[in-house]
Design a protein around this motif. Structure first.
Motif, PDB file in Angstrom:
ATOM      1  N   ASP A 180       7.079  -4.521  -2.688  1.00  0.00           N
ATOM      2  CA  ASP A 180       8.696  -3.729  -1.820  1.00  0.00           C
ATOM      3  C   ASP A 180       8.533  -2.760  -2.192  1.00  0.00           C
ATOM      4  O   ASP A 180       7.662  -1.820  -2.571  1.00  0.00           O
ATOM      5  CB  ASP A 180       9.755  -3.952  -3.300  1.00  0.00           C
ATOM      6  CG  ASP A 180       9.838  -5.386  -3.954  1.00  0.00           C
ATOM      7  OD1 ASP A 180       9.741  -6.476  -3.095  1.00  0.00           O
ATOM      8  OD2 ASP A 180      10.727  -5.606  -4.873  1.00  0.00           O
ATOM      9  N   ASN A 195      15.379  -1.790   3.037  1.00  0.00           N
ATOM     10  CA  ASN A 195      14.206  -2.567   1.182  1.00  0.00           C
ATOM     11  C   ASN A 195      13.678  -3.483   2.012  1.00  0.00           C
ATOM     12  O   ASN A 195      14.548  -4.336   2.922  1.00  0.00           O
ATOM     13  CB  ASN A 195      14.742  -2.573   0.270  1.00  0.00           C
ATOM     14  CG  ASN A 195      15.711  -1.552  -0.166  1.00  0.00           C
ATOM     15  OD1 ASN A 195      15.436  -0.177  -0.531  1.00  0.00           O
ATOM     16  ND2 ASN A 195      16.786  -1.402   0.127  1.00  0.00           N
ATOM     17  N   ALA A 196      12.060  -3.318   1.760  1.00  0.00           N
ATOM     18  CA  ALA A 196      11.845  -4.666   2.519  1.00  0.00           C
ATOM     19  C   ALA A 196      10.918  -5.967   1.219  1.00  0.00           C
ATOM     20  O   ALA A 196      10.320  -4.376   0.573  1.00  0.00           O
ATOM     21  CB  ALA A 196      10.954  -4.125   3.449  1.00  0.00           C
ATOM     22  N   ILE A 199       6.745  -8.567   0.561  1.00  0.00           N
ATOM     23  CA  ILE A 199       5.760  -7.871   2.063  1.00  0.00           C
ATOM     24  C   ILE A 199       4.802  -8.851   2.972  1.00  0.00           C
ATOM     25  O   ILE A 199       4.532  -9.639   3.195  1.00  0.00           O
ATOM     26  CB  ILE A 199       5.924  -6.611   2.525  1.00  0.00           C
ATOM     27  CG1 ILE A 199       4.639  -5.989   1.261  1.00  0.00           C
ATOM     28  CG2 ILE A 199       6.514  -5.409   1.912  1.00  0.00           C
ATOM     29  CD1 ILE A 199       4.385  -4.674   1.611  1.00  0.00           C
ATOM     30  N   ARG A 216       9.622 -13.049   2.831  1.00  0.00           N
ATOM     31  CA  ARG A 216      10.084 -11.716   2.900  1.00  0.00           C
ATOM     32  C   ARG A 216      11.363 -11.632   3.071  1.00  0.00           C
ATOM     33  O   ARG A 216      11.697 -12.355   4.046  1.00  0.00           O
ATOM     34  CB  ARG A 216       9.557 -11.060   4.187  1.00  0.00           C
ATOM     35  CG  ARG A 216       7.792 -10.314   4.121  1.00  0.00           C
ATOM     36  CD  ARG A 216       7.826  -9.291   5.481  1.00  0.00           C
ATOM     37  NE  ARG A 216       7.180 -10.525   6.764  1.00  0.00           N
ATOM     38  CZ  ARG A 216       6.408 -11.690   6.351  1.00  0.00           C
ATOM     39  NH1 ARG A 216       5.035 -10.945   5.804  1.00  0.00           N
ATOM     40  NH2 ARG A 216       5.545 -12.403   7.124  1.00  0.00           N
ATOM     41  N   ASN A 217      12.293 -10.678   2.522  1.00  0.00           N
ATOM     42  CA  ASN A 217      13.555 -10.675   2.618  1.00  0.00           C
ATOM     43  C   ASN A 217      13.788  -9.294   2.885  1.00  0.00           C
ATOM     44  O   ASN A 217      13.179  -8.114   2.562  1.00  0.00           O
ATOM     45  CB  ASN A 217      14.319 -10.598   1.029  1.00  0.00           C
ATOM     46  CG  ASN A 217      13.929 -12.115   0.709  1.00  0.00           C
ATOM     47  OD1 ASN A 217      13.472 -13.282   0.941  1.00  0.00           O
ATOM     48  ND2 ASN A 217      14.073 -12.129  -0.845  1.00  0.00           N
ATOM     49  N   TYR A 218      15.198  -8.705   3.232  1.00  0.00           N
ATOM     50  CA  TYR A 218      15.161  -6.791   4.089  1.00  0.00           C
ATOM     51  C   TYR A 218      16.705  -7.287   3.514  1.00  0.00           C
ATOM     52  O   TYR A 218      17.661  -7.686   3.612  1.00  0.00           O
ATOM     53  CB  TYR A 218      15.016  -7.184   5.630  1.00  0.00           C
ATOM     54  CG  TYR A 218      14.229  -7.263   6.253  1.00  0.00           C
ATOM     55  CD1 TYR A 218      12.834  -6.830   5.757  1.00  0.00           C
ATOM     56  CD2 TYR A 218      13.696  -8.695   6.897  1.00  0.00           C
ATOM     57  CE1 TYR A 218      11.853  -6.946   6.375  1.00  0.00           C
ATOM     58  CE2 TYR A 218      12.300  -8.686   7.662  1.00  0.00           C
ATOM     59  CZ  TYR A 218      11.547  -8.843   7.185  1.00  0.00           C
ATOM     60  OH  TYR A 218      10.131  -9.077   7.862  1.00  0.00           O
ATOM     61  N   GLU A 246      13.763 -13.631   6.361  1.00  0.00           N
ATOM     62  CA  GLU A 246      13.425 -14.072   7.654  1.00  0.00           C
ATOM     63  C   GLU A 246      12.189 -15.444   7.748  1.00  0.00           C
ATOM     64  O   GLU A 246      12.865 -15.641   8.337  1.00  0.00           O
ATOM     65  CB  GLU A 246      11.335 -13.153   7.144  1.00  0.00           C
ATOM     66  CG  GLU A 246      10.810 -12.935   8.522  1.00  0.00           C
ATOM     67  CD  GLU A 246       9.782 -12.069   8.033  1.00  0.00           C
ATOM     68  OE1 GLU A 246       8.286 -12.310   9.261  1.00  0.00           O
ATOM     69  OE2 GLU A 246       9.735 -10.808   7.603  1.00  0.00           O
TER      70      GLU A 246
END
Length: 339
Positions: A180, A195-196, A199, A216-218, A246
């Motif tokens: 992250d 935040n990502a 990744i 991946r979540n943002y 994503e």
């Protein structure tokens, strides 16, 4: 005639129980697919219990003390094998302008298990000391084990665990390594972190090949701590937490409001959270009142999430308790480490 009526009522009762069981299974399966494909810590309102580190590594070491939080989340109380999650989090200053933190969690959802850990490092820069403007960067290394426990399968449908299918011989598990990254801007009472999470893509060598491999979540978490007067004991904190996934493009938003009452270094707080999918603002996923307190070195918080979809007929809601302790206070002299 009375005997026939009793038999009919008994059949109706069995039918209703059967319908309830299958509705619950369908709803839990939908939630299971969402959570399993992400292979990460489920994010509810843990971060609002003065525990922002659970959503971003940039909060590691922000505070002039060692901060420890334990969290227990029981989802959909009243439904068998509903999701259940426990986390233990801690972070501390490292040097004058850096911090480290760690997180471990255990998550159970039906016949699936997730266990994971996270180690984080953050560095905090001072942009303007007089105006309390700071910029922070953070990175985490994550390890997650996702497991299907075949011994708990009910393959013959008799309501008791047992595997009667020769094609199912043992449990299935996979371990995922990921990272992250995040950045945080603080300026006076304003804060915003981007935040990502996860990744790296995951490998699809164990489960179905059509499973999404993009994890991946943002996250965007922003808000403002507002005091009408410097001497005021009351502090208001509106905030927004936005999540974008994503893999399938879905997204959700929490709209939150907290109010703190300060009693010297102790405080008491209450708040509410409203979560919705971003294309369904007027159909919330849940509404969560919450409250908490910090007394001396000890911290306590409780949150309740009211379910607003079809499952509310079978569940009393979601409950979350946070216990914590802040120790070794005053270990930092840099204003960039102040919360």
């Amino acid at each position: 005639m009375i005997e026939n009526l009793l038999v009919t009522l008994l059949c109706i009762d069995k039918l209703l129980k059967l319908m309830k069981k299958y509705i619950a299974i369908v709803l839990m399966t939908a939630g299971l697919y969402t959570q399993a494909q992400e292979m990460t810590l489920p994010t509810f309102t843990q971060y609002l219990a003065d525990n922002e580190f659970v959503i971003s590594p940039v909060y590691a070491g922000i505070g002039d003390y060692v901060k420890i939080r334990g969290n227990a989340l029981t989802q959909w109380v009243g439904i068998k094998d509903a999701p259940d999650t426990q986390t233990l989090v801690g972070d501390v200053r490292l040097g004058q302008k850096s911090g480290v933190g760690g997180l471990i969690y255990n998550d159970k959802n039906g016949n699936t298990r997730q266990m994971g850990a996270r180690v984080s490092f953050a560095h905090h820069l001072t942009l303007n000391n007089q105006e309390d403007r700071f910029l922070s960067f953070g990175i985490s290394y994550n390890i997650n084990q996702f497991r299907l426990e075949a011994k708990d399968f009910d393959t013959d449908g008799d309501g008791t665990p047992g595997v009667n299918d020769p094609g199912i011989t043992d449990n299935r598990s996979t371990t995922n390594h990921n990272f992250d990254v995040g950045v945080l801007l603080r300026s006076g009472g304003f804060f915003a972190s981007l935040n990502a999470s996860n990744i790296l893509n995951k490998q699809l060598d164990l489960f179905a090949i059509n499973e999404p491999n993009t994890l991946r979540n943002y996250y965007l978490y922003t808000g403002y701590r507002y005091k009408k007067k410097i001497t005021s004991r009351f502090e208001w904190e509106p905030s927004v937490f936005y999540q974008l996934f994503e893999s399938d493009g879905r997204s959700s938003t929490d709209v939150n409001m907290k109010m703190r009452f300060w009693d010297f270094e102790d405080y008491y707080w209450a708040g509410i959270s409203y979560r919705f999918l971003n294309d369904q603002f007027f159909t919330p996923l849940n509404i969560g009142p919450m409250m908490g307190m910090k007394k001396g070195a000890f911290y306590f918080a409780y949150s309740y999430q009211l379910i607003t979809n079809e499952i509310q007929a079978y569940s009393t809601g979601t409950h979350m308790i946070t216990l914590g302790v802040d120790i070794f206070q005053g270990i930092s002299n840099c204003r960039c480490m102040m919360r």
